[in-house]
Scaffold this motif. Sequence first.
Motif, short mmCIF file in Angstrom:
data_model
loop_
_atom_site.label_atom_id
_atom_site.label_comp_id
_atom_site.label_asym_id
_atom_site.label_seq_id
_atom_site.Cartn_x
_atom_site.Cartn_y
_atom_site.Cartn_z
N GLN A 77 50.69 72.26 36.95
CA GLN A 77 50.53 71.12 36.04
C GLN A 77 51.33 69.94 36.58
O GLN A 77 52.54 70.03 36.77
N LEU A 78 50.64 68.86 36.86
CA LEU A 78 51.28 67.69 37.43
C LEU A 78 51.61 66.71 36.32
O LEU A 78 51.33 66.95 35.14
N ASN A 79 52.18 65.61 36.69
CA ASN A 79 52.52 64.59 35.70
C ASN A 79 51.98 63.24 36.17
O ASN A 79 52.70 62.47 36.80
N PRO A 80 50.75 62.91 35.89
CA PRO A 80 49.80 63.69 35.08
C PRO A 80 48.91 64.54 35.96
O PRO A 80 48.90 64.39 37.18
N GLY A 81 48.11 65.39 35.33
CA GLY A 81 47.03 66.08 36.01
C GLY A 81 47.23 67.55 36.26
O GLY A 81 48.24 68.16 35.87
N THR A 82 46.24 68.13 36.91
CA THR A 82 46.21 69.55 37.23
C THR A 82 45.88 69.71 38.71
O THR A 82 45.05 68.97 39.26
N PHE A 83 46.51 70.69 39.34
CA PHE A 83 46.31 70.98 40.75
C PHE A 83 45.99 72.47 40.86
O PHE A 83 46.84 73.31 40.62
N VAL A 84 44.74 72.80 41.22
CA VAL A 84 44.29 74.19 41.31
C VAL A 84 43.93 74.48 42.76
O VAL A 84 43.15 73.74 43.37
N CYS A 85 44.46 75.59 43.30
CA CYS A 85 44.18 75.93 44.70
C CYS A 85 43.62 77.35 44.79
O CYS A 85 44.10 78.26 44.10
N ILE A 86 42.63 77.50 45.65
CA ILE A 86 42.09 78.82 46.01
C ILE A 86 42.53 79.10 47.43
O ILE A 86 42.20 78.36 48.35
N GLU A 87 43.27 80.17 47.61
CA GLU A 87 43.74 80.57 48.94
C GLU A 87 43.12 81.91 49.30
O GLU A 87 43.17 82.85 48.52
N PHE A 88 42.54 82.01 50.50
CA PHE A 88 41.81 83.24 50.85
C PHE A 88 41.84 83.44 52.37
O PHE A 88 42.10 82.50 53.14
N PRO A 89 41.58 84.66 52.83
CA PRO A 89 41.63 84.95 54.27
C PRO A 89 40.51 84.20 55.02
O PRO A 89 39.40 84.04 54.50
N ALA A 90 40.82 83.82 56.25
CA ALA A 90 39.81 83.11 57.05
C ALA A 90 38.76 84.06 57.58
O ALA A 90 37.61 83.67 57.80
N GLY A 91 39.11 85.32 57.84
CA GLY A 91 38.16 86.27 58.43
C GLY A 91 37.23 86.87 57.41
O GLY A 91 37.35 86.74 56.24
#
Length: 351
Positions: free
Chosen positions: A337-351
Amino acid sequence: MPYGTDLKESIKVLHVEDDVALAVLVRKALARRGHETVHVTTGDEALKLIAEGGVDIVALDHTLAAETGLDILARMGPRGARPPVVYVTGSMDARLAIEALKQGADDYVIKDTSEEFFDLLVAALEQAFERWRLKSARVRDQQLIREARDRAEMLLKEVNHRVANSLGLVAAMVRMQAAAVSDPHARHALEETQSRISAVAGVHRHLYTSDNIGEVDIGAYLNHLVGELAASLAGNGALRMVKTELIPISLPTDKAVTLGVMVGELVTNAFKYAYPEDTSGEIRVRSSRLDNGRLQICVEDDGIGWDGTGPAQGTGIGSKVLRAMARNLDAEISYSQLNPGTFVCIEFPAG
């Protein structure tokens, strides 16, 4: 014979030699190995027989009455367009043999009157023919493989085309149903379903227009997907600007479908819930490669903010879809949760 090979088949040898007595001895040596010999004394005769076909290999003498073997070799054309050639020379100068090899001969034998010469010539002819046969078979096999691959790719593109069209039809029917529903919650649920179907259809549409049918450039695909979502959701009165910074990343088809659904969910959520109704705002979609080799795709806004905890807005189906897709992709989803806003990340293997 001490210099023989394990060649199992009979071969037809074209012997170009103006010494008739030597040619008779060569024919006898080849006959003992079960091979047929056709003897000619000039280049014109040799080229005529080669053009008619049926010659498996050529034994070409260097010194002839009207021309040299090198002259005839030049007239025969490149390898692949004529039979293999074993060059026969009485010269002990290695440079002559090297020149013959440079001009397309497949092997050479130094000519003399010893019994060993005939054994060496027969062995050289058999070995050169066997190498040529194996190379020709390999070329044919590679051509058959290429043709089979091309057919498979064409069929797979057709399948992806049909799947994309079918999913597009389903999405259109869901959109029509949503337009006919008066309940706003039901209408929103159907619109979300339409977006999910469109995300999957987009992968198949990308596949049948791409040269690589096994992988998807996720940067180009997500750019297209986000653009379609923005156009669709903007029609509902949401004033949003979507910006993308997506690097080229190739992913297998199944991963691309999963990732497309996930990013579609996050962008749709940002459109619907990040900003108060009728308020303008920006949504950013970025991708990057991390130092640990994994890939990361983030969706960011400057809205009211949500840290991923507490009850989800809407039906909650989107959150369930995200979790299910994350398991399929072996991905981790993080909310900030940012000020303001939202930061959503998807992290996954490259292979």
